[in-house]
Design a protein around this motif. Structure first.
Motif, short mmCIF file in Angstrom:
data_model
loop_
_atom_site.label_atom_id
_atom_site.label_comp_id
_atom_site.label_asym_id
_atom_site.label_seq_id
_atom_site.Cartn_x
_atom_site.Cartn_y
_atom_site.Cartn_z
N ILE A 5 -3.38 -0.89 -5.91
CA ILE A 5 -2.50 0.12 -5.33
C ILE A 5 -3.12 1.49 -5.57
CG2 ILE A 5 -0.18 1.13 -5.38
CD1 ILE A 5 -0.09 -1.80 -4.57
N PRO A 6 -3.47 2.22 -4.49
CA PRO A 6 -3.98 3.59 -4.68
C PRO A 6 -2.88 4.48 -5.26
CG PRO A 6 -4.43 2.79 -2.45
CD PRO A 6 -3.52 1.80 -3.09
N VAL A 7 -3.24 5.37 -6.15
CA VAL A 7 -2.28 6.20 -6.87
C VAL A 7 -1.42 7.04 -5.92
CG1 VAL A 7 -3.75 8.22 -7.32
CG2 VAL A 7 -2.04 7.54 -9.00
N GLY A 8 -1.92 7.40 -4.74
CA GLY A 8 -1.17 8.23 -3.82
C GLY A 8 -0.37 7.46 -2.77
N MET A 9 -0.32 6.14 -2.86
CA MET A 9 0.38 5.34 -1.85
C MET A 9 1.88 5.60 -1.89
SD MET A 9 0.43 1.21 -1.30
CE MET A 9 -1.17 1.10 -0.53
N ASP A 10 2.48 5.69 -0.71
CA ASP A 10 3.92 5.90 -0.59
C ASP A 10 4.66 4.72 -1.23
OD1 ASP A 10 6.48 5.36 1.50
OD2 ASP A 10 6.22 7.42 0.78
N GLN A 11 5.78 5.02 -1.89
CA GLN A 11 6.50 3.97 -2.62
C GLN A 11 7.05 2.89 -1.71
OE1 GLN A 11 9.47 5.89 -5.00
NE2 GLN A 11 10.82 6.32 -3.28
N GLU A 12 7.39 3.22 -0.47
CA GLU A 12 7.86 2.20 0.47
C GLU A 12 6.75 1.21 0.79
OE1 GLU A 12 10.76 3.02 3.74
OE2 GLU A 12 10.29 5.09 3.22
N ALA B 123 6.31 -1.18 -2.11
CA ALA B 123 7.34 -2.22 -2.07
C ALA B 123 7.01 -3.28 -1.03
CB ALA B 123 8.71 -1.60 -1.80
N LEU B 124 6.52 -2.85 0.13
CA LEU B 124 6.15 -3.81 1.18
C LEU B 124 4.99 -4.70 0.74
CD1 LEU B 124 6.48 -1.60 4.37
CD2 LEU B 124 7.91 -3.54 3.72
N ARG B 125 4.02 -4.14 0.00
CA ARG B 125 2.91 -4.97 -0.51
C ARG B 125 3.41 -6.00 -1.52
NH1 ARG B 125 -2.83 -1.89 -1.18
NH2 ARG B 125 -2.89 -1.10 0.94
N PHE B 126 4.31 -5.59 -2.39
CA PHE B 126 4.86 -6.53 -3.36
C PHE B 126 5.59 -7.65 -2.64
CE2 PHE B 126 3.61 -3.86 -6.73
CZ PHE B 126 3.84 -4.51 -7.93
N GLN B 127 6.32 -7.32 -1.59
CA GLN B 127 7.04 -8.33 -0.83
C GLN B 127 6.07 -9.23 -0.08
OE1 GLN B 127 9.60 -6.70 2.17
NE2 GLN B 127 10.40 -8.68 2.77
N TYR C 6 2.85 -9.95 -0.58
CA TYR C 6 1.95 -10.78 -1.40
C TYR C 6 2.66 -11.44 -2.58
CZ TYR C 6 -1.53 -8.27 1.32
OH TYR C 6 -2.25 -7.74 2.35
N ALA C 7 3.99 -11.31 -2.68
CA ALA C 7 4.78 -11.90 -3.77
C ALA C 7 4.18 -11.54 -5.13
CB ALA C 7 4.88 -13.42 -3.60
N LEU C 8 3.99 -10.25 -5.35
CA LEU C 8 3.36 -9.76 -6.58
C LEU C 8 4.36 -9.63 -7.71
CD1 LEU C 8 1.19 -6.88 -5.08
CD2 LEU C 8 0.43 -9.18 -5.67
N ILE C 9 3.87 -9.79 -8.93
CA ILE C 9 4.66 -9.54 -10.13
C ILE C 9 4.24 -8.20 -10.72
CG2 ILE C 9 5.08 -10.32 -12.49
CD1 ILE C 9 4.78 -13.18 -11.38
N SER C 10 2.94 -7.92 -10.64
CA SER C 10 2.42 -6.63 -11.06
C SER C 10 1.16 -6.34 -10.25
CB SER C 10 2.11 -6.62 -12.56
OG SER C 10 1.04 -7.49 -12.84
N ALA C 11 0.77 -5.07 -10.25
CA ALA C 11 -0.44 -4.68 -9.52
C ALA C 11 -1.08 -3.50 -10.25
CB ALA C 11 -0.11 -4.30 -8.09
N ALA C 12 -2.40 -3.46 -10.17
CA ALA C 12 -3.14 -2.37 -10.78
C ALA C 12 -3.06 -1.13 -9.89
CB ALA C 12 -4.60 -2.77 -10.96
N THR D 124 13.34 -3.98 6.37
CA THR D 124 12.47 -5.09 5.94
C THR D 124 11.16 -5.13 6.70
OG1 THR D 124 13.57 -6.62 7.46
CG2 THR D 124 14.42 -6.52 5.19
N ASN D 125 10.92 -4.10 7.50
CA ASN D 125 9.66 -3.96 8.25
C ASN D 125 9.47 -5.08 9.27
OD1 ASN D 125 7.68 -2.09 8.65
ND2 ASN D 125 6.17 -3.20 7.45
#
Length: 176
Positions: A41-48, A51-55, A57-63, A173-174
């Motif tokens: 996750i780039p530090v400047g990425m929009d929070q929405e 959230a879409l990336r977590f949804q 890729y079914a992530l639990i955590s990301a760098a 939900t995009n």
């Protein structure tokens, strides 16, 4: 939950579950067993978008990485839950014209924020009333039409509200 393995320049190489590290024999190098594919996750990425990336890729955590690709932190699924709640509340309040929705907001600010929507609503109601006025003679001849007007407008409002709810959910939900 996960440990991020980095090189000497702090660039993420992969991840390894903390539970595996605690149970594994000490002579096995982490670079041999780490999961190399990861979502950064780039530090400047929009929070929405986060959230879409977590949804997606079914992530639990990301760098979280800076512009140079160095690890600067992590974001976890519980952080994303807060983001989703904030964004959903913001979207609903904007859609309804209720402004920020702060109950402690001064009354003048609340009136100013909602007055535009109320005036538009009043205008459409007056337009509908004028259309009914055009058919006054027909309504007088068929009294049943007067009873049906309320039903038709109520059904129209219901259908509109349901359509709006489906579209807003699809946007949130995009899917749209």
């Amino acid at each position: 939950w996960e440990v991020f393995i980095v090189d000497a320049r702090h660039h993420p190489l992969g991840t390894c579950a903390l539970s595996w590290i605690l149970r594994a024999p000490r002579d096995i190098p982490l670079t041999d067993v780490m999961k190399r594919d990861q979502t950064l996750i780039p530090v400047g990425m929009d929070q929405e978008e986060v959230a879409l990336r977590f949804q997606k890729y079914a992530l639990i955590s990301a760098a979280v990485v800076d512009d140079a690709g160095r690890l600067v932190g992590q974001i976890t699924v519980d952080d994303v839950v807060h983001i989703i709640q904030e964004e959903a509340s913001e979207d609903i309040l904007r859609l309804s014209g209720a402004g920020e929705g702060d109950i402690n907001e001064p009354i003048l600010m609340t009136v100013r924020a909602r007055l535009i929507w109320l005036v538009v609503n009043l205008g459409t109601a007056m337009l509908a009333a004028s259309v009914v006025g055009l058919f006054e003679g027909t309504i007088a001849r068929f009294a049943m039409l007067a009873a049906l007007m309320g039903i038709v407008s109520g059904m129209g409002g219901n259908a509109g509200t349901q359509t709006l709810a489906v579209v807003v959910r699809a946007l949130a939900t995009n899917q749209l």
